[in-house]
Design an enzyme around this catalytic site. Structure first.
Site, PDB file in Angstrom:
ATOM      1  N   GLU A 165       0.849  -1.195   0.000  1.00  0.00           N
ATOM      2  CA  GLU A 165       0.000   0.000   0.000  1.00  0.00           C
ATOM      3  C   GLU A 165       0.886   1.247   0.000  1.00  0.00           C
ATOM      4  OE1 GLU A 165      -2.407  -1.037   3.447  1.00  0.00           O
ATOM      5  OE2 GLU A 165      -2.680  -2.978   2.480  1.00  0.00           O
ATOM      6  N   SER A 181      -5.201  -5.169   0.464  1.00  0.00           N
ATOM      7  CA  SER A 181      -5.470  -6.607   0.530  1.00  0.00           C
ATOM      8  C   SER A 181      -4.223  -7.283   1.078  1.00  0.00           C
ATOM      9  CB  SER A 181      -5.747  -7.150  -0.882  1.00  0.00           C
ATOM     10  OG  SER A 181      -6.700  -6.383  -1.568  1.00  0.00           O
ATOM     11  N   GLU A 182      -4.060  -7.191   2.391  1.00  0.00           N
ATOM     12  CA  GLU A 182      -2.815  -7.738   2.968  1.00  0.00           C
ATOM     13  C   GLU A 182      -2.667  -9.230   2.667  1.00  0.00           C
ATOM     14  OE1 GLU A 182      -4.704  -5.561   4.547  1.00  0.00           O
ATOM     15  OE2 GLU A 182      -3.338  -3.893   4.945  1.00  0.00           O
ATOM     16  N   ASP A 214       0.687  -4.969  12.819  1.00  0.00           N
ATOM     17  CA  ASP A 214      -0.648  -5.375  13.293  1.00  0.00           C
ATOM     18  C   ASP A 214      -1.483  -5.968  12.160  1.00  0.00           C
ATOM     19  OD1 ASP A 214      -0.849  -3.348  16.001  1.00  0.00           O
ATOM     20  OD2 ASP A 214       0.459  -2.782  14.363  1.00  0.00           O
ATOM     21  N   HIS A 224      -1.927  -0.427  16.015  1.00  0.00           N
ATOM     22  CA  HIS A 224      -0.911   0.046  15.073  1.00  0.00           C
ATOM     23  C   HIS A 224       0.491   0.032  15.683  1.00  0.00           C
ATOM     24  CE1 HIS A 224      -4.074   1.361  12.378  1.00  0.00           C
ATOM     25  NE2 HIS A 224      -3.208   1.876  11.535  1.00  0.00           N
TER      26      HIS A 224
END
Ligand SMILES: Cc1ncc(C[n+]2csc(CCOP(=O)(O)OP(=O)(O)O)c2C)c(N)n1
Ligand SMILES: [Mg+2]
Length: 822
Positions: A500, A530-531, A556, A598
């Site tokens: 990203e 879309s990890e 995370d 995070h």
């Protein structure tokens, strides 16, 4: 993100309507007579033969599973066998027009697909390359078994080879296609274009997109087919894979030649069930699966339902859809309707469906119907068809005899070599580039704007008087990572990077600033959020022969790529029996200041997974050297970066960060501060807190601490640590990961075993609290601080004269917290 595209509010806010086109449903109408124009009699008969071979293969497995016997051959197979009786026409239809350059991926129910694609490849390959493939695969181990029993005809030999290699794999024999390490749900054979099948349903949904990306970016011939179950349409990796494959940028921002995007057909083998759940009417809402394509892109993915009970209808669809892809019209969705006559597995009592339904589909059975048509159209006589069935029975019996014979088809000998599987976990290769060729770049490396800036920076963080240079003047940790990556982009033509905000923005933490100017879209791009697919596509890209750097913006978010991280990235090298390599360097940034979701350090979690290498550099020198090593290797490396220290300069390595290339071996810890009274072993950014504690120990308590920076978690060489402990007799371990179940505990336990006699006190672990991570203002109460280290030493290792404890690390508190689960 692209400045090239102006988002005009006047247009975006305009009223309008979306209209969808039509999605064809079972529109194939040709008669066999008409198809005579496209198929010879031999072709028709071969189609029939292939379906019959698959049916007999699955029937044999069903009998072995349920009765321990097939045609007089006795065998007990305790492992899985998810059979596809009923789905043969769908498999043979899918494979018919695919060439050896076309790759298929599948699921746990893929025996039929493997055989269909293999038979199609055998038909297409000339004898010489066929012989070469067979004799070179595992040095001819598989071929040797069957060669003894058939020498006359190469094509027939190859059919034996395909059936035997698959069956031996299912039976976990070392002579199988993946040395028996894949098994029924994962068997595959790349030389025929058969790529991994996945027991995690939907698992191929994003991996296959990565394979297609490899073909696209490296201009390789062929397309990719992702065979996915209908119920797996509900799986995250499938949606993410589809989103990733259909990104607008391929058509709009990439160069014209890449216009169609990854050349892929998402082919849903729609047997209308997911185990016991009916997809239509119960577990999904799409009614007709092909509908899904409508919402994905303006082309509706050229979605179509095709009658998977008619092999010719499926072939017709594949021919047309493949053509669309070759015309660069983008990914395609096919809903291949079929029916699983066999149970989900042989033990399935089919309690979820009626007898009438099974009987109705058996009555419409594709093999029987196709046979009737062949006879009716005078393509084969009934006797000829019976001969084919007999041929298949003889063939399968012969193969079954061979694969079940433990003397001929041996298992991996773990008595002789107990660590055989262990040796296959990592490939430990060293490769400058994954393929020969000229890397595609936009400017010479020397002209890179960031490289030019870096040339002016101080490569050691302190001036002659030991005073730190200003941040802007200092060569930082993020610069070390950048330099290594830039270097490799000019060396390895297959290398690509994405995640990203990787392009234009330069990565959320400016590690990639300067890369956009250097690389075309096909080597650096922004992915969808879309990890799962970011990691999954990298896996597919690497297993096809490329090197890749996917990035996860915050540690995370690794949860979103859980399956890819747990089951795919670490397992395919060994599950392939070392046929596949996995040069994936997964950059993962560990956050700070952004609270509970995070700022998590999941290093312990990834270090726990067998099959991954894990590094966590804390200095610019180490960051560059470890990235160089990771990018030179052929293994998956989780490369952890801490946002807290992206801007640190080099404080330890004399002479600063070298401008040239060097590697730091993965697994070697580094003594960052010499000492003799106590050892502090730190992982990652906690190094700086450990150094702070060491300085206080020296100044205030006259205690000399040796600080060792682990640098890597897996692999890890304990020898320097044990050497240190021999000297100091004491050790404290610290990192930012939450303490319970952390990797520090694993290290502490290993050190206890290896150096028990040298220790004056048990190794002590100081990790983060077992809480959520609070806001930045409260972070110092969560992450280990220098004073925590002092407190723990004082309370658990050696009393520090005059020290006032601020945190209670005593045994009573430890017991109390454990009882409370915190
Ligand atoms: C991620 C995951 N969840 C659940 C399962 C258990 N499981 C195995 S097969 C299956 C049904 C899959 O249905 P579908 O995708 O339609 O494929 P089919 O079995 O019908 O070929 C399930 C739920 C699994 N293997 N993987
Ligand atoms: Mg299904």
């Amino acid at each position: 993100m692209s400045k090239k595209q102006f988002i005009d509010p006047a247009i975006a806010r305009k009223p309008g309507k979306i209209t969808f086109g039509t999605i064809p449903v079972n529109q194939y109408k040709k008669s066999l007579e008409e198809e005579k124009a496209n198929f010879s009699n031999d072709d028709f008969i071969r189609i029939y033969r292939d379906m019959v071979i698959i049916r007999e293969f699955e029937t044999m497995l069903n009998q072995i599973k349920t009765t321990n016997e097939y045609s007089g051959v006795r065998y007990n197979h305790p492992g899985p066998a998810h059979l596809s009786i009923g789905q043969e026409a769908a498999a043979v239809g899918m494979a018919y027009y695919l060439t050896v350059d076309d790759f298929i991926f599948g699921s746990h129910r893929s025996h039929g697909e493997i055989l269909a694609k293999g038979l199609s490849a055998i038909h297409q390959l000339d004898e010489q390359p066929l012989m070469k493939i067979m004799s070179e695969y595992f040095g001819g181990t598989t071929l040797k078994v069957i060669e003894k029993y058939r020498k006359d005809n190469v094509k027939e030999l190859a059919i034996d080879f395909l059936l035997y290699g698959t069956l031996a794999e299912i039976f976990a024999k070392e002579t199988g296609f993946n040395k028996g390490l894949g098994g029924s749900m994962h068997a595959f054979f790349p030389p025929f274009g058969v790529y991994p099948n996945n027991a995690i349903v939907g698992g191929s949904g994003d991996i296959s997109v990565g394979a297609a990306l490899f073909k696209l970016v490296n201009r390789k011939p062929g397309i990719v087919v992702a065979n996915i179950g209908d119920a797996s349409m509900g799986c995250g990796p499938v949606w993410e894979g589809i989103s990733f494959a259909t990104m607008d940028q391929f058509r709009i921002l990439w160069d014209e030649e890449f216009k169609g995007g990854p050349p892929i057909i998402f082919n849903f083998m729609n047997n209308q069930y997911g185990m016991g759940g009916q997809t239509k009417g119960e577990t999904m809402g799409y009614g007709i699966l092909a509908r899904v394509g409508a919402g994905v892109n303006p082309d509706m993915m050229f979605a179509e339902r095709v009658d998977g009970y008619n092999p010719l209808a499926v072939m017709d669809a594949f021919r047309r859809k493949k053509q669309l892809i070759l015309e660069k019209k983008g990914p395609v969705l096919l809903d291949t309707l079929t029916y699983r006559i066999s149970g989900h597995s042989p033990s399935d009592a089919s309690t979820y469906r009626s007898k009438e339904e099974i009987e109705a589909w058996m009555k419409a059975d594709s093999i029987h119907e196709f046979g009737v048509q062949l006879a009716g159209n005078k393509i084969a006589t009934v006797d000829e068809l019976k001969n084919i069935q007999e041929y298949a029975r003889v063939l399968i019996k012969k193969i079954t005899k061979l694969a079940t014979n433990d003397d001929i088809s041996t298992r991996m000998d773990l008595v002789k070599n107990p660590n055989r599987i262990g040796e296959l976990m990592l490939s430990n290769g060293s490769k400058d580039k994954m393929e020969e060729g000229k890397p595609e770049v936009l400017i010479p490396r020397e002209e890179n704007p960031r490289a030019k800036q870096l040339a002016k920076k101080e490569r050691f963080g302190l001036d002659k008087n030991g005073k730190p240079f200003s941040k802007v003047k200092t060569f930082q940790l993020r610069d070390g990572i950048f330099e290594a990556i830039l270097y490799r982009f000019y060396k390895d033509p297959t290398l690509i990077a994405y995640g990203e905000e990787n392009r234009d923005w330069g990565g959320a933490f400016a590690v990639y600033r300067g890369l956009t100017e250097a690389l075309p879209y096909n080597r650096l791009f922004n992915s969808s959020i879309s990890e799962g697919a970011i990691v999954g596509t990298a896996i597919g890209y690497a297993m096809c022969g490329g090197r890749v750097i996917p990035e996860i913006m915050y540690c995370d978010f690794l949860g979103r790529s859980g399956d890819e991280l747990f089951n795919q990235l670490p397992k395919w090298q060994s599950m392939s029996g070392d046929i596949l390599k996995m040069p994936v360097v997964l950059r993962v940034s560990i956050g700070s200041k952004y609270g509970a979701q995070h700022s998590q350090d999941w290093s312990s979690l990834v270090a726990h997974i067998p099959g991954l290498k894990v590094v966590f550099p804390a200095t610019p020198y180490d960051a560059k050297g470890l990235m160089n090593a990771a990018l030179q290797g052929t293994d998956p490396v989780v490369y952890l970066e801490s946002q807290r220290i992206y801007d640190v300069g080099e404080l330890f390595h004399e002479g600063g960060v070298p401008e040239g290339y060097y590697e730091i071996p993965i697994g070697e810890p580094d003594i960052k501060r010499k000492g003799k009274d106590i050892t502090i072993l730190s992982i990652g950014a906690t190094l700086y807190r450990a150094i702070e504690a060491a300085n206080i120990l020296e100044d205030k308590y006259g205690m000399s601490a040796e600080v060792i920076d682990a640098r890597s978690l897996v692999p890890f060489n304990y020898e320097p640590v044990i050497e240190s402990v021999k000297k100091t007799g004491k050790i404290l371990l610290t990192s930012d990961a939450s303490s319970r179940g952390s990797f520090l505990k694993d290290m502490a336990q290993t050190i206890t075993e290896l150096a028990f006699d040298e220790l004056d006190a048990p190794p002590v672990v100081v990790g983060s609290r077992n809480w959520i991570i609070p806001a930045h203002e409260l972070e110092d109460f969560f992450f280990p601080q220098a004073n925590w280290i002092l407190d723990a030493i004082h309370e658990k290792i050696v009393p520090l004269k005059g020290h006032t404890v601020m945190n209670d690390f005593g045994p009573d508190e430890q017991l109390r917290l454990n009882k409370l689960g915190i």
